[in-house]
Design an enzyme around this catalytic site. Structure first.
Site, short mmCIF file in Angstrom:
data_model
loop_
_atom_site.label_atom_id
_atom_site.label_comp_id
_atom_site.label_asym_id
_atom_site.label_seq_id
_atom_site.Cartn_x
_atom_site.Cartn_y
_atom_site.Cartn_z
N ASP A 85 0.81 -1.21 0.00
CA ASP A 85 0.00 0.00 0.00
C ASP A 85 0.84 1.27 0.00
O ASP A 85 1.36 1.68 1.04
CB ASP A 85 -0.91 -0.03 1.24
CG ASP A 85 -1.90 1.10 1.24
OD1 ASP A 85 -1.91 1.90 0.28
OD2 ASP A 85 -2.68 1.21 2.19
N ASP A 113 -1.86 5.42 -5.49
CA ASP A 113 -2.14 4.56 -4.35
C ASP A 113 -2.32 3.11 -4.77
O ASP A 113 -3.34 2.73 -5.33
CB ASP A 113 -3.41 5.07 -3.65
CG ASP A 113 -3.71 4.29 -2.38
OD1 ASP A 113 -2.90 3.44 -1.98
OD2 ASP A 113 -4.77 4.54 -1.78
#
Ligand SMILES: *[C@@H]1O[C@H](CO)[C@@H](O)[C@H](O)[C@H]1NC(C)=O
Ligand SMILES: *[C@@H]1O[C@H](CO)[C@@H](O)[C@H](O)[C@H]1NC(C)=O
Ligand SMILES: *[C@@H]1O[C@H](CO)[C@@H](O)[C@H](O)[C@H]1NC(C)=O
Ligand SMILES: *[C@@H]1O[C@H](CO)[C@@H](O)[C@H](O)[C@H]1NC(C)=O
Ligand SMILES: *[C@@H]1O[C@H](CO)[C@@H](O)[C@H](O)[C@H]1NC(C)=O
Ligand SMILES: *[C@@H]1O[C@H](CO)[C@@H](O)[C@H](O)[C@H]1NC(C)=O
Ligand SMILES: *[C@@H]1O[C@H](CO)[C@@H](O)[C@H](O)[C@H]1NC(C)=O
Ligand SMILES: *[C@@H]1O[C@H](CO)[C@@H](O)[C@H](O)[C@H]1NC(C)=O
Length: 427
Positions: free
Chosen positions: A71, A281
């Protein structure tokens, strides 16, 4: 400099088959090559995805295998540590690791290095550093900061700081059930990449065989097309809606086919509150755009697909709460018609999305003899966030380099499955 090559484990749904194919590829080979505080701003999108990028590694002494979601949108790496809540689900057992130690709250790790957390770290009744991680959907998880050894394909990294989380997991989704935790890769001081001190990392997500690779270190392979770089945006003053440790890039426009949407550049610039930044992201699946940009893209894509695809006329159906342009495609149709490409134009680089990656089949959704496909760009506002987010679905077959040292992101279109072979990482 040591360069580590890992495989992603990518769980993915095949778009044009009636069953869900879950392909798990374990890390099989490693290579050692010589060489602010904000309220509603996006901290982390929830785990509502059926596709996550995960890496496998081992933590503790003796090592316990864990699977972590990669992430780039969050800082603190964490592991599920409460085995009473997660029967038959992967959990890290701190009591079984001799190298585990919790962080006390007077430690500088707790007092200064948590400064970019959206919820400040606090002191629990045992004088341990307590962290609360909050998500964009208002859920949160809680636990203590801790230190242990992380073992990545044979390399031991002692003293890695992470969160050992006890409570507050929002969902029992399949995704969540299969992973032990999350590897935070943003620019904050506690993120995994910052702690390891690598000047850059790269990943490449295959769009063909559901694998990928993550690479820490320098990756100047001669066969790799020259990367186009776009600078990371940094701001000096903290703003309420601006995530300063995110990988923020400057979007300058959006093209559909050859046509640049008539949008002023100002719609892509953060306002005086910091709302409106564009973040890359890997922890978010799809891409979300703010109001005017979303509306313009939606209208143009709709216009360009008229007569080619049948729109789902159902105002009550909004995929994942944020994607409201959906189509009906006959169940027996295995190939989508030719679609106009969508290009995200950044300062210095472009990301072009074409073909199947423009539409996502919503599983279980059938209308008559038609399946439902939705446009993979959604509305940030419907999602309740104040930012543009570039998700990993659109990063498939793009070499993505995060260059922390030079503060930039490099991109190049590449076949990631072939790249993996060239790097020499085979099953
Ligand atoms: C994810 O997959 C499950 C089935 O495995 C399905 O029930 C669920 O609706 C899917 N969710 C999304 C957001 O696609
Ligand atoms: C951990 O993973 C390694 C490599 O995949 C495997 O050999 C080992 O058996 C696993 N250990 C446990 C306890 O599952
Ligand atoms: C890491 O710690 C272990 C003991 O916990 C020790 O045996 C090992 O040598 C250390 N490795 C490094 C690279 O410091
Ligand atoms: C672990 O989970 C259980 C069940 O949800 C909960 O009652 C308990 O308080 C949790 N433990 C900690 C330390 O938060
Ligand atoms: C990358 O390229 C530069 C310049 O050609 C070279 O100095 C450096 O050693 C290379 N790094 C690796 C890891 O090959
Ligand atoms: C698409 O846009 C063009 C130019 O704005 C317009 O002339 C045309 O009628 C539109 N087509 C549809 C199907 O909306
Ligand atoms: C799908 O089914 C419809 C009606 O059963 C038929 O008319 C059509 O030709 C079929 N299309 C394909 C691609 O098989
Ligand atoms: C679905 O297709 C079948 C066979 O092609 C047909 O008999 C049936 O009426 C269709 N159902 C709908 C709702 O269109």
């Amino acid at each position: 400099m040591i360069l580590l090559v890992l495989f992603f484990l990518i769980r993915i749904q095949l778009h044009f088959h009636s069953s869900i194919a879950q392909i798990l590829i374990l890390p099989l080979k490693s290579q050692l090559i010589p060489s602010g505080s904000f309220s509603k701003s996006l901290n982390k999108l929830p785990f509502q995805h059926n596709v996550t990028l995960t890496v496998s590694l081992a933590v503790g002494s003796p090592p316990q295998n864990v699977t972590m979601v990669l992430d780039t949108g969050s800082e603190l790496s964490w592991l599920h540590c409460n085995d009473t809540t997660r029967i038959s689900q992967p959990v890290f057992h701190p009591t079984q690791s001799s190298s585990y130690s919790p962080v006390i709250c007077s430690s500088p790790i707790c007092t200064t290095r948590t400064r970019d957390f959206s919820v400040p770290a606090s002191c629990d009744s045992n004088n341990l550093c307590h962290a609360v991680l909050s998500y964009a959907d208002a859920s949160s998880s809680e636990g203590n900061l801790a230190i242990d050894t992380f073992n990545i394909v044979g390399s031991e990294i002692n003293g890695t700081i992470f969160g050992c989380m006890d409570s507050g997991f929002s969902s029992n989704t399949n995704e969540d059930a299969k992973t032990t935790g999350l590897m935070g890769m943003n620019r904050g001081s506690l993120s995994f990449v910052s702690q390891m001190g690598f000047p850059k990392f790269s990943y490449c997500i295959s769009g063909y065989d559901f694998t990928g690779l993550l690479l820490f270190g320098d990756s100047n392979f001669t066969w790799l097309a020259p990367l186009n770089y776009t600078p990371l945006i940094q701001i000096s003053t903290p703003l309420p809606y601006f995530d300063r440790v995110a990988y923020t890039v400057q979007l300058e426009g959006i093209r559909v086919g050859d046509r640049l949407l008539p949008l002023p550049k100002s719609v892509f610039e953060p306002d005086h509150t910091g709302a409106g930044q564009t973040m890359v992201d890997s922890g978010t699946q799809f891409t979300f755009l703010l109001g005017p940009a979303y509306t313009a893209l939606r209208n143009e894509f709709l216009n360009r697909t008229t007569g080619v695809l049948r729109v789902l006329e159902d105002p009550n159906f909004v995929f994942q709460g944020a994607m409201d342009l959906c189509y009906r495609v006959p169940l027996n149709q295995t190939v989508l018609p030719l679609l106009p490409t969508v290009s995200l134009v950044f300062q210095g680089a472009e990301m072009t999305v074409s073909g199947d990656r423009l539409l996502y089949r919503v599983w279980g959704e059938v209308r008559g003899n038609d399946s439902v496909y939705c446009f993979t760009f959604g509305s940030s506002e419907l999602l309740g966030i104040e930012a543009y987010v570039i998700g990993h679905h659109h990063q498939q077959n793009v070499w993505m380099e995060f260059d922390l040292e030079k503060s930039r992101i490099g991109l190049a279109q590449v076949r990631c499955d072939l790249a993996r072979e060239r790097i020499g990482v085979f099953h």
